[in-house]
Design a protein around this motif. Structure first.
Motif, short mmCIF file in Angstrom:
data_model
loop_
_atom_site.label_atom_id
_atom_site.label_comp_id
_atom_site.label_asym_id
_atom_site.label_seq_id
_atom_site.Cartn_x
_atom_site.Cartn_y
_atom_site.Cartn_z
N PHE A 57 0.84 -1.19 0.00
CA PHE A 57 0.00 0.00 0.00
C PHE A 57 0.88 1.24 0.00
O PHE A 57 2.06 1.18 0.33
N PRO A 59 0.55 5.80 0.48
CA PRO A 59 -0.31 6.96 0.76
C PRO A 59 -0.59 7.71 -0.54
O PRO A 59 0.22 7.71 -1.46
N TYR A 71 -4.85 5.85 1.99
CA TYR A 71 -3.92 4.84 1.50
C TYR A 71 -4.63 3.99 0.47
O TYR A 71 -5.84 3.80 0.54
N ALA A 112 -2.21 4.99 9.12
CA ALA A 112 -1.62 4.08 8.13
C ALA A 112 -1.99 2.64 8.50
O ALA A 112 -1.97 2.27 9.67
#
Length: 129
Positions: A57, A59, A71, A112
């Motif tokens: 992943f 951002p 994200y 996150a």
């Protein structure tokens, strides 16, 4: 007198040459951002999620107060360099949009994820709270 006249002319030119942002400009810029993000999500979703080890992943976006909008998960089997460039371009464009139109945001920090799992062929984020 001559200095005053020069200063007056300079200010007049400065005020008349300022670019004014119209609602049409903003709508067009928003459409361009949406189109950029649609391309990003299309590429990210182009591969079914079957093995979470094949997924990462990144951002994306730019909140007005700083930090990412969120994200997005992507498969390592796509053209990762192209994908990351697209995300970087989008994030830069959103930052410029925020500045240009004096956008404000809630300034909350987007958490996150800790990882990605596959569920029903789609990636889902894992959070350790």
């Amino acid at each position: 007198m001559r200095t005053t006249f020069f200063l007056l002319i300079t200010l007049l030119i400065g005020f008349t040459s300022c670019e004014k942002n119209t609602d049409d400009d903003r709508a067009q810029d928003e459409l361009e951002l949406r189109n950029m993000f649609d391309e990003i999500t299309d590429l990210a979703n182009s591969v079914p999620c079957t093995d979470s080890n094949d997924w990462e992943f990144i951002p994306y976006g730019s909140k007005a107060c700083g930090g990412p909008q969120g994200y997005i998960a992507y498969s390592k089997s796509i053209d990762v360099d192209k994908f990351k460039d697209m995300v970087e371009d989008y994030s830069q464009a959103e930052e410029e949009f925020n500045i240009k139109y004096k956008i404000v945001s809630d300034c909350s920090v987007v958490q996150a994820p800790n990882g990605v799992i596959c569920k029903d062929g789609k990636p889902e984020f894992v959070y350790n709270n």
